[in-house]
Motif scaffolding. Structure first.
Motif, PDB file in Angstrom:
ATOM      1  N   PRO A 161       0.559  -1.585   0.303  1.00 28.39           N
ATOM      2  CA  PRO A 161      -0.092  -0.175  -0.194  1.00 28.39           C
ATOM      3  C   PRO A 161       0.806   1.532  -0.012  1.00 28.39           C
ATOM      4  N   ALA A 162       2.042   1.805   0.673  1.00 28.85           N
ATOM      5  CA  ALA A 162       2.965   2.370   0.540  1.00 28.85           C
ATOM      6  C   ALA A 162       3.606   2.861  -0.171  1.00 28.85           C
ATOM      7  N   MET A 163       4.245   1.736  -0.251  1.00 31.76           N
ATOM      8  CA  MET A 163       4.790   2.171  -1.605  1.00 31.76           C
ATOM      9  C   MET A 163       3.941   2.037  -3.076  1.00 31.76           C
ATOM     10  N   GLY A 164       2.964   1.817  -3.612  1.00 37.54           N
ATOM     11  CA  GLY A 164       1.982   2.441  -4.357  1.00 37.54           C
ATOM     12  C   GLY A 164       1.683   3.479  -4.406  1.00 37.54           C
ATOM     13  N   GLU A 165       1.737   3.772  -3.238  1.00 40.49           N
ATOM     14  CA  GLU A 165       1.017   5.185  -2.855  1.00 40.49           C
ATOM     15  C   GLU A 165       2.061   6.336  -3.182  1.00 40.49           C
ATOM     16  N   TYR A 166       3.560   6.110  -3.035  1.00 41.82           N
ATOM     17  CA  TYR A 166       4.369   6.218  -3.228  1.00 41.82           C
ATOM     18  C   TYR A 166       5.488   6.980  -4.534  1.00 41.82           C
ATOM     19  N   ALA A 167       4.875   5.345  -5.588  1.00 43.08           N
ATOM     20  CA  ALA A 167       4.683   5.529  -6.484  1.00 43.08           C
ATOM     21  C   ALA A 167       4.325   6.331  -7.744  1.00 43.08           C
ATOM     22  N   ALA A 168       2.953   6.258  -6.997  1.00 42.21           N
ATOM     23  CA  ALA A 168       2.264   7.024  -7.459  1.00 42.21           C
ATOM     24  C   ALA A 168       1.907   8.890  -7.761  1.00 42.21           C
ATOM     25  N   SER A 169       2.250   9.249  -6.351  1.00 46.29           N
ATOM     26  CA  SER A 169       3.311  10.096  -5.604  1.00 46.29           C
ATOM     27  C   SER A 169       3.805  10.771  -6.505  1.00 46.29           C
ATOM     28  N   LEU A 170       5.285   9.962  -6.367  1.00 43.27           N
ATOM     29  CA  LEU A 170       6.126  10.828  -7.525  1.00 43.27           C
ATOM     30  C   LEU A 170       5.935  10.440  -9.069  1.00 43.27           C
ATOM     31  N   ILE A 171       5.330   9.647  -9.336  1.00 42.26           N
ATOM     32  CA  ILE A 171       4.978   9.897 -10.817  1.00 42.26           C
ATOM     33  C   ILE A 171       4.203  10.762 -11.228  1.00 42.26           C
ATOM     34  N   CYS A 172       3.427  11.584 -10.639  1.00 37.95           N
ATOM     35  CA  CYS A 172       2.584  12.314 -10.668  1.00 37.95           C
ATOM     36  C   CYS A 172       3.388  13.516 -10.288  1.00 37.95           C
ATOM     37  N   GLY A 173       4.075  13.962  -9.349  1.00 33.63           N
ATOM     38  CA  GLY A 173       5.236  14.898  -9.084  1.00 33.63           C
ATOM     39  C   GLY A 173       4.726  15.917  -8.019  1.00 33.63           C
ATOM     40  N   ASP A 174       4.336  14.823  -7.338  1.00 35.16           N
ATOM     41  CA  ASP A 174       3.760  15.609  -5.670  1.00 35.16           C
ATOM     42  C   ASP A 174       4.563  15.090  -5.077  1.00 35.16           C
ATOM     43  N   GLY A 175       6.039  14.485  -5.021  1.00 34.93           N
ATOM     44  CA  GLY A 175       7.275  13.915  -4.080  1.00 34.93           C
ATOM     45  C   GLY A 175       6.381  13.150  -2.996  1.00 34.93           C
ATOM     46  N   VAL A 176       6.970  12.718  -2.066  1.00 34.24           N
ATOM     47  CA  VAL A 176       7.072  11.594  -0.844  1.00 34.24           C
ATOM     48  C   VAL A 176       5.658  12.753  -0.539  1.00 34.24           C
ATOM     49  N   PRO A 177       4.331  10.872   0.024  1.00 30.08           N
ATOM     50  CA  PRO A 177       3.441  11.703   0.708  1.00 30.08           C
ATOM     51  C   PRO A 177       3.676  12.500   2.242  1.00 30.08           C
ATOM     52  N   ASP A 178       3.115  13.342   2.460  1.00 30.04           N
ATOM     53  CA  ASP A 178       2.959  13.507   3.838  1.00 30.04           C
ATOM     54  C   ASP A 178       3.384  12.810   5.317  1.00 30.04           C
ATOM     55  N   ARG A 179       2.335  12.200   5.196  1.00 31.42           N
ATOM     56  CA  ARG A 179       2.752  10.903   6.473  1.00 31.42           C
ATOM     57  C   ARG A 179       3.805  10.404   6.611  1.00 31.42           C
ATOM     58  N   MET A 180       4.050   9.680   5.374  1.00 29.65           N
ATOM     59  CA  MET A 180       5.648   8.748   4.631  1.00 29.65           C
ATOM     60  C   MET A 180       6.751  10.344   5.192  1.00 29.65           C
ATOM     61  N   VAL A 181       6.986  10.944   4.859  1.00 26.78           N
ATOM     62  CA  VAL A 181       7.989  11.650   5.368  1.00 26.78           C
ATOM     63  C   VAL A 181       8.031  12.176   7.090  1.00 26.78           C
ATOM     64  N   LYS A 182       7.079  12.246   7.563  1.00 25.97           N
ATOM     65  CA  LYS A 182       7.054  11.928   9.146  1.00 25.97           C
ATOM     66  C   LYS A 182       7.400  10.510   9.573  1.00 25.97           C
ATOM     67  N   LEU A 183       7.878   9.742   8.679  1.00 24.41           N
ATOM     68  CA  LEU A 183       7.942   8.240   9.686  1.00 24.41           C
ATOM     69  C   LEU A 183       9.570   8.207   8.959  1.00 24.41           C
ATOM     70  N   GLY A 184      10.164   9.826   7.853  1.00 23.13           N
ATOM     71  CA  GLY A 184      11.299   9.818   8.037  1.00 23.13           C
ATOM     72  C   GLY A 184      11.782   8.693   6.425  1.00 23.13           C
TER      73      GLY A 184
END
Length: 380
Positions: free
Chosen positions: A340-363
């Motif tokens: 779930p996280a890897m899929g969401e992360y990839a989609a976010s980067l592919i769409c140009g939105d960078g690392v999702p905020d909730r993942m940034v909080k995890l480092g």
């Protein structure tokens, strides 16, 4: 010619989770799967466990980031819960106690419920264990079994509901970039997209070569599993999974029997991998050393491929030298629990939105999953 915004090569858990999150963002996505059913290779052969203490640091972070999706998937995603209670006991041999201390510290910091165990504690929970070989351990109470089929097909069904196209029997034979986009020939048809996602698992470097992209040095490694019958006086119902923190053995109860693996990671080539007699023998030997069990005849066995880059971490990033070519590979056997996280992360980067905020909080950082990090072994 079929045209989409994004083409994904590989219909396993990595490709389908990314496809779902991309379709959810309104992108038109086509997934090309070489087999006649998605998930035939690594995804379909995983004895998956959800654990926030298992794997390298970036894997543990992405596992934690996946927890909410597993516990509260989208409405109608599956008919049954994706996770079911299991718990995992991690054991450390004498001299390796520090590994347990590290897991306890980081696991608790990430919010996992991890408690220390003495050898006597472990013996009470799993009576067959030879605790003379165990210095200490830890119990991750919230570790869960993952219904791999439900998760994978949940992504597939919802991807299709969102308008996505999954094409099976689509073995990729050619990749070209005649203009700004990519053209892929698969199953005798031609597909075109601005962005090409390489989620082909053990075949990731082979796909890169077809696209004239420098490989990142992925290595498929064989992992073996064997079923073992238990004596009539041993009732394993309700047992936690047991795993050596040094990754030399793990086992868990499965329908009154034990599913056992020597945690082998034998380098090989991309293929329809099968278990080797030597690996089966090693599995049984390690089980009998670690426990009081005597195994005269092992049951059925199988093998799967876990694919790794040189530093052991996955890559989820655009290639710096190939415009629109996105690497999504090297999950190394942790792809189910991080999907779930890897899929969401990839989609976010592919769409140009960078690392999702909730993942940034995890480092989680782009650098940890980059295609340019020093730990990779690019080959000419």
């Amino acid at each position: 010619m079929k045209t989409s915004d994004i083409l994904i090569i590989g219909g396993g858990i990595a490709g389908m989770s990314a496809a779902y999150f991309l379709a959810k963002r309104g992108r038109s996505v086509t997934v090309l799967e070489r087999e006649d059913q998605p998930g035939y290779h690594s995804t379909g052969r995983s004895a998956a466990l959800y654990s926030e203490t298992y794997g390298p640091q970036i894997i543990r972070k992405m596992s934690t980031a996946s927890r909410e999706f597993f516990l509260n998937p989208p409405e109608g995603f599956t008919e049954n819960p994706i996770l079911t209670p299991r718990g995992v006991i991690l054991t450390a041999a004498h001299g390796n106690e520090g590994a347990i201390d590290e897991l306890l510290t980081e696991g608790c910091a990430n919010g996992a419920n991890v408690v220390p165990l003495t050898a006597d504690d472990i013996k009470k929970l799993i009576p067959i264990l030879n605790t003379d070989l165990i210095a200490c351990g830890a119990l991750e109470t919230d570790a869960m079994d993952i219904d791999v089929h439900a998760l994978h097909w949940g992504f597939i069904r919802h991807f299709k509901k969102l308008g996505g196209d999954l094409v099976v029997k689509a073995d990729v034979t050619a990749i070209a970039k005649p203009t700004a986009g990519w053209q892929v020939t698969a199953g005798g048809e031609t597909y075109e997209a601005q962005i090409l996602v390489n989620a082909s698992g053990a075949w990731a470097d082979e796909i890169a070569k077809l696209a004239d992209v420098t490989p990142l040095g992925i290595t498929p490694k064989r992992r073996t599993a064997v079923m073992v019958d238990l004596p009539s006086d041993v009732n394993a119902h309700g047992w936690h999974m047991v795993s050596d923190v040094g990754e030399g053995l793990y086992f868990k109860e499965d329908a009154g029997r034990l599913l056992v693996s020597p945690s082998d990671a034998t380098p090989t080539v991309p293929h329809d991998v099968q278990p080797e007699e030597l690996d089966i023998a090693i599995t049984i030997d390690r089980l009998m050393t670690a426990t009081t069990l005597k195994v005269n005849r092992p049951g059925e066995a199988w093998a799967g491929l876990r694919s790794f880059f040189a530093d052991g971490d996955p890559v989820s990033a655009f290639d710096p030298n190939a415009d629109g070519f996105y690497w999504l590979a090297g999950q190394g056997g942790y792809g189910i629990q991080t999907a779930p996280a890897m899929g969401e992360y990839a989609a976010s980067l592919i769409c140009g939105d960078g690392v999702p905020d909730r993942m940034v909080k995890l480092g989680v950082t782009e650098g940890a999953l980059a295609a340019t990090r020093p730990g990779l072994a690019r080959t000419a």
